[in-house]
Write a protein that holds these residues in place. Structure first.
Motif, short mmCIF file in Angstrom:
data_model
loop_
_atom_site.label_atom_id
_atom_site.label_comp_id
_atom_site.label_asym_id
_atom_site.label_seq_id
_atom_site.Cartn_x
_atom_site.Cartn_y
_atom_site.Cartn_z
N SER A 1 -3.99 -4.77 6.35
CA SER A 1 -3.19 -4.37 5.63
C SER A 1 -2.97 -3.52 4.76
O SER A 1 -2.11 -2.52 4.35
N LYS A 2 -3.70 -3.01 4.12
CA LYS A 2 -4.80 -1.57 3.20
C LYS A 2 -4.69 -0.65 4.01
O LYS A 2 -4.56 0.57 3.30
N TYR B 1 -6.14 7.44 -2.62
CA TYR B 1 -6.15 6.24 -3.08
C TYR B 1 -7.32 7.03 -4.80
O TYR B 1 -6.41 6.78 -6.13
N ILE C 1 -6.15 -0.60 -5.65
CA ILE C 1 -4.47 0.06 -5.79
C ILE C 1 -3.84 -0.67 -7.02
O ILE C 1 -2.75 0.08 -7.20
N PRO D 1 0.94 -0.97 0.05
CA PRO D 1 0.06 -0.30 0.12
C PRO D 1 0.75 1.11 -0.17
O PRO D 1 2.46 1.37 0.36
N TYR E 1 -9.97 -4.52 -0.06
CA TYR E 1 -9.44 -2.98 -0.35
C TYR E 1 -11.13 -2.59 -0.15
O TYR E 1 -11.11 -1.48 -0.12
#
Length: 416
Positions: free
Chosen positions: A248-249, A310, A339, A40, A221
């Protein structure tokens, strides 16, 4: 040395291993342009927030406690309870902490889930996971302990204005029979950024229920967090859904925290597997997640910091690509989330595997499209004309990388 059948299967060099090797090598190689892996973005506001959070947790003793103690195999109790309450009160989902199990990252979660449901059955039959739309996430492809774990379908391709296109599930093709153990789809889709519409999700849910199989949604996501999703769609979960999430993201891939929201029978099975395979999932990610929820920041950060960052980056990447590659045979999948951008070079005279090699030789790392057509034969030309590009690099590096891609694509067309 003689490996077992299991050992031989997982000793193969897979697409996901290549992707992570490239990510690691690229981070250590000066000048490498990282347009491939799924790391990311380093969002300044989020890095500042994590710095502050770490200092607060260190001062309170939470961080040291997380490092110095095991959690149970389900995962950190207080985080699971807080997350269940947040989702129940915000979205009205009928869940408790018994509907959530944690894993060491969502990749581990999919290994558990696919092998829990598919493969050889007690009656000797073999079942597979249905991917209703390929291309799909590269990490699924080699997750089964045996071969032939997936069946997938080609999408309908809608050509859009401004050099874009969009994939749709072709429900006329889709067939579910007794050989299917589960339906699985990512939303937004990695690699394409496609977001299944609310109607498509409802149709997949009905198809799963009608056949008494679960619907797995890879929500790494998606909504409600990290909310890297640019379409006006609703979060989805019910008792027949296995919703797979991650920290994680949010910007925390190193803590390896996967989150599974499912029926109690599924989460209990995952808990039992955790105990055997890893004793317990990592404690640090859930401790950080609990701290963020307790401060009331999880959803606001996702919606007000992560998503706008993003969205702006994806629009800028599309602009740069279209300026650099004016060829009418070049199209970009409509960026609806995740992403990545999914680039389609129609009539490309070389495969994107060959294009990947040429780009890597020039220090630009992307991911060739061939790896993402899981459960398909090798005959569809479209599968050899696409590549995945991560758009999270800073503007200067992204422009340099796109310029190299443009040169190599122009060369491939010219030399054909």
């Amino acid at each position: 040395m003689q490996f077992s059948k299991f050992g031989e299967k997982f000793n193969q060099y897979s697409g996901i291993t290549q992707l992570m090797d490239d990510l690691n090598d690229g981070l250590r190689t000066p000048g490498a342009i990282m347009l491939g892996g799924g790391n990311p973005a380093a969002i300044p506001a989020m890095l500042d927030y994590f710095q502050q959070t770490s200092e607060e947790m260190l001062a309170s003793g939470e961080l040291v406690a997380a490092m110095a103690n095991y959690d149970g195999p389900q995962g950190k109790d207080v985080f699971v309870q807080s997350l269940a309450k947040l989702l129940r009160t915000t979205y009205g989902w009928d869940i408790t902490e018994k509907n959530i199990s944690l894993t060491n990252g969502s990749q581990s979660a999919f290994f558990y889930l696919f092998n829990l449901l598919a493969g050889k059955q007690p009656d000797g039959s073999h079942k597979r996971v249905l991917l209703p739309l390929a291309p799909e996430y590269i990490g699924y492809g080699d997750a089964g302990i045996d071969e032939d774990y997936f069946v997938s379908y080609r999408p309908e391709i809608e050509l859009l204005d401004k050099g874009q296109f969009k994939y749709h599930v072709d429900f006329e093709q889709l067939t579910v029979d007794d050989s299917i153990a589960a339906i699985c789809a990512s939303r937004p889709t990695n690699p394409t950024g496609n977001v299944l519409t609310d109607e498509e999700i409802r149709k997949l849910d009905k198809l799963a229920r009608d056949n008494d199989i679960p619907l797995i949604i890879d929500n790494a996501y998606g909504l409600p967090f990290p909310s890297i999703i640019f379409e006006d769609v609703e979060p989805f979960w019910n008792g027949n859904t296995i919703l797979c999430m991650s920290l994680s993201k949010l910007g925390l891939p190193g803590v390896r925290c996967g989150i599974i929201i499912a029926s109690e029978s599924i989460t209990q099975a995952l808990t039992n597997m955790n105990g055997v395979i890893s004793l317990a999932p990592s404690s640090i990610g859930p401790a950080i997640g609990q701290h963020i929820i307790a401060k009331g920041d999880l959803l606001p950060l996702s919606q007000n910091v992560i998503q706008p960052f993003y969205r702006q980056k994806s629009l800028r990447a599309v602009e740069l690509l279209q300026q650099a590659i004016p060829d009418s045979r070049f199209r970009i999948h409509k960026p609806e989330g995740a992403i990545f951008l999914w680039l389609w070079f129609d009539e490309l005279p070389i495969t994107t595997m060959e294009l990947y090699k040429r780009l890597k030789a020039r220090g630009v790392l992307i991911v060739p499209g061939e790896y993402f057509f899981i459960g398909q034969d090798d005959s569809w030309p479209h599968a050899h004309q696409c590549l995945r590009m991560n758009y999270v690099q800073d503007d200067e590096m992204m422009q340099k990388g796109i310029a190299v891609i443009a040169e190599e694509v122009e060369r491939a067309y010219r030399e054909a």
